[in-house]
Design a protein around this motif. Sequence first.
Motif, short mmCIF file in Angstrom:
data_model
loop_
_atom_site.label_atom_id
_atom_site.label_comp_id
_atom_site.label_asym_id
_atom_site.label_seq_id
_atom_site.Cartn_x
_atom_site.Cartn_y
_atom_site.Cartn_z
N GLN A 160 0.85 -1.19 0.00
CA GLN A 160 0.00 0.00 0.00
C GLN A 160 0.89 1.25 0.00
O GLN A 160 2.10 1.18 0.20
N HIS A 161 0.25 2.40 -0.22
CA HIS A 161 0.98 3.67 -0.16
C HIS A 161 1.08 4.09 1.31
O HIS A 161 0.08 4.38 1.95
N ILE A 162 2.32 4.13 1.84
CA ILE A 162 2.55 4.39 3.26
C ILE A 162 3.09 5.80 3.44
O ILE A 162 4.09 6.18 2.82
N TYR A 163 2.45 6.56 4.33
CA TYR A 163 2.90 7.90 4.69
C TYR A 163 3.19 7.88 6.19
O TYR A 163 2.29 7.75 7.01
N LEU A 164 4.48 8.00 6.51
CA LEU A 164 4.96 7.82 7.88
C LEU A 164 5.35 9.18 8.46
O LEU A 164 6.09 9.94 7.84
N THR A 165 4.86 9.48 9.65
CA THR A 165 5.10 10.80 10.22
C THR A 165 6.36 10.83 11.07
O THR A 165 6.73 9.86 11.71
N VAL A 166 7.00 12.00 11.06
CA VAL A 166 8.17 12.27 11.90
C VAL A 166 8.02 13.67 12.48
O VAL A 166 7.32 14.51 11.90
N PRO A 167 8.64 13.97 13.62
CA PRO A 167 8.60 15.34 14.13
C PRO A 167 9.21 16.30 13.12
O PRO A 167 10.16 15.95 12.42
N LEU A 192 7.81 10.35 3.99
CA LEU A 192 7.80 10.97 5.31
C LEU A 192 6.99 12.26 5.28
O LEU A 192 7.04 13.01 4.30
N ILE A 193 6.26 12.52 6.36
CA ILE A 193 5.53 13.77 6.51
C ILE A 193 5.69 14.26 7.94
O ILE A 193 5.68 13.46 8.88
N GLU A 194 5.85 15.56 8.11
CA GLU A 194 6.04 16.13 9.44
C GLU A 194 4.74 16.11 10.24
O GLU A 194 3.67 16.39 9.71
N GLU A 195 4.86 15.80 11.53
CA GLU A 195 3.69 15.64 12.38
C GLU A 195 2.83 16.90 12.49
O GLU A 195 1.59 16.82 12.39
#
Length: 600
Positions: A160-167, A192-195
Amino acid sequence: MEKARYIVGIDLGTTNTVVAWTDAEKDDASRINVFKIPQLTEAGVLDTRDALPSFLYLKEKSEIESPSFALPWCQDEAAAVGEFARNRGAEVPGKLISSAKSWLCNAAVDREGAILPWEVTGSGEKISPVEASSRILSHIRDAWNHEMALDDPELVLEKQHIYLTVPASFDAVARELTVTAAKQAGFNDIILIEEPQAAFYSWLDQSGESWRDSVEKGDLVLVCDVGGGTSDFSLIEVKENDEGALDLERVAVGDHLLVGGDNIDLALSYFLAHQLKEKKKKLDAWQMRGLVHSCRNAKENLFSDQGVEKYPVTILGRGSGLIKGTIKASLDLKDVEQVVLDGFFPRCALTDEPMAATAMGMKEFGLSYEADPGITRHLARFVSSHRDDAGNVKLPTVVVFNGGVMKSTLMRRRVLDVLSAWKEGVGQGSIREVDAIDFDLSVARGAAYYGQASQGDGVRIRAGLGQSYYMAIEASMPAVPGIPMPTRALCIAPFGMEEGTQAESRDRLFNLVVGETVTFDILTSSTRKEDGVGEVIDNWEDMDIREMSTIETHLEGEDQALIPVTFEVKVTEIGTLEFWACSRDDDKKWRLELNVRPKD
């Protein structure tokens, strides 16, 4: 990116991990759902929760072999993850791993070395912060595949398309290590996407088209995210594009602050323990750990806006007479308000600075917790660093709250009162809060919305790097006896450089040492936003540029040769940073990998 059935947002949190998804093949594809995560809640009990506590418990050999600790998809897992892990680990702290995410950004340790559980010495299993993060993600993967893909291998999470958050405050190394952890869990295609951005995207999703009625051109939106282990601040500016429509741009990112709800729970437990001590009831370390857990429940109930004025707290006794030795106490709302509001959200001036750590001759080594728990003082330093072209502080006009701590109306109101006082002091008008629906789940939901927006279905925030990056280079000047050769800071990636873009510096040559083991000191700044690629800064130690990490590597080439080079840099589509030194005389390039050693 290949077509996938689901867009999945994963909030890999310090204290809780949340997963949200949307189905691209359904008519209601815009609807974002929260995945209820199967996990052990106690020995022999499997249940589902909206969140997976980000705790690992390293099992004893007998527990690994016991069916009471097995999961449907794995009968002999060496570590438990989730609610049971958190509760069991409180009883056996030497086998509990927590805050793995915070260890990922600790440049003082080997983040790929087996160092956790941190305070445990002697024999026993240990794993790295990267491995701990990977095991949490692996639990998510297996739980998803068991619930969502049992009959269809095309629906496994890895496809699947995964979008994982980071600070937002995660530097390039911490982001790279997060990607490494995800790859170890089987996710080879992630973004990656910022929280704080994800929290804002969640608000956009909840608001629909009406979001444009809540903000206007010129608004400066503060995202105030106070979770269980960390506090993060970001500023998003509302602008107008050439077509007259509103645009969003992230313009500032705060530092990674290790202060949050866990600190509050600890403070309440010490407050109550002091009261009990005055009644001649002294608690040991085991009882204190249980008290912290009880204070967490008390805090959540007292701040639940349900009108609870007092909440009972029970502390088990020790030895054979557990029931007989049970200690009963309670926390009053007024006492909790005093401890929390005055201690963590004090009223302060815009010019106030967080208190510095005391100058102890020796300190315990570990996570870099904030010396000052006053979150509003950290907020004052952050917002006062954002200035207009004339050098005047530019205060936010709108606030979006996020994080479990900010579920409390009392805490949100205190932050708004402090911000309002600052604005009145400089004559910048009022501040307003936009409504948020769920402070615990919004980051994962916002990550899924971002996934939709990335595919053309939604509003996107223009962002890019939240820090400027530099490399320390040795100055070219005559040697002076007794004086070390000074270093200068070479800007290798400027603030705001967007994902999927690259830049190069061809105007100036540098000498690259090859054929031997060398080190590169990488520096960062979250306030210097005007430095361009290739710019060299003298006296950088006094210019709000700080050391981030050291890269130690052996670059192939003739022994101890000096190669004239230029350089190029790329911010990848997944949100990581690549740096290449490029030979002037041929097409040879050297890539600096972000596999760093601890900073000396």
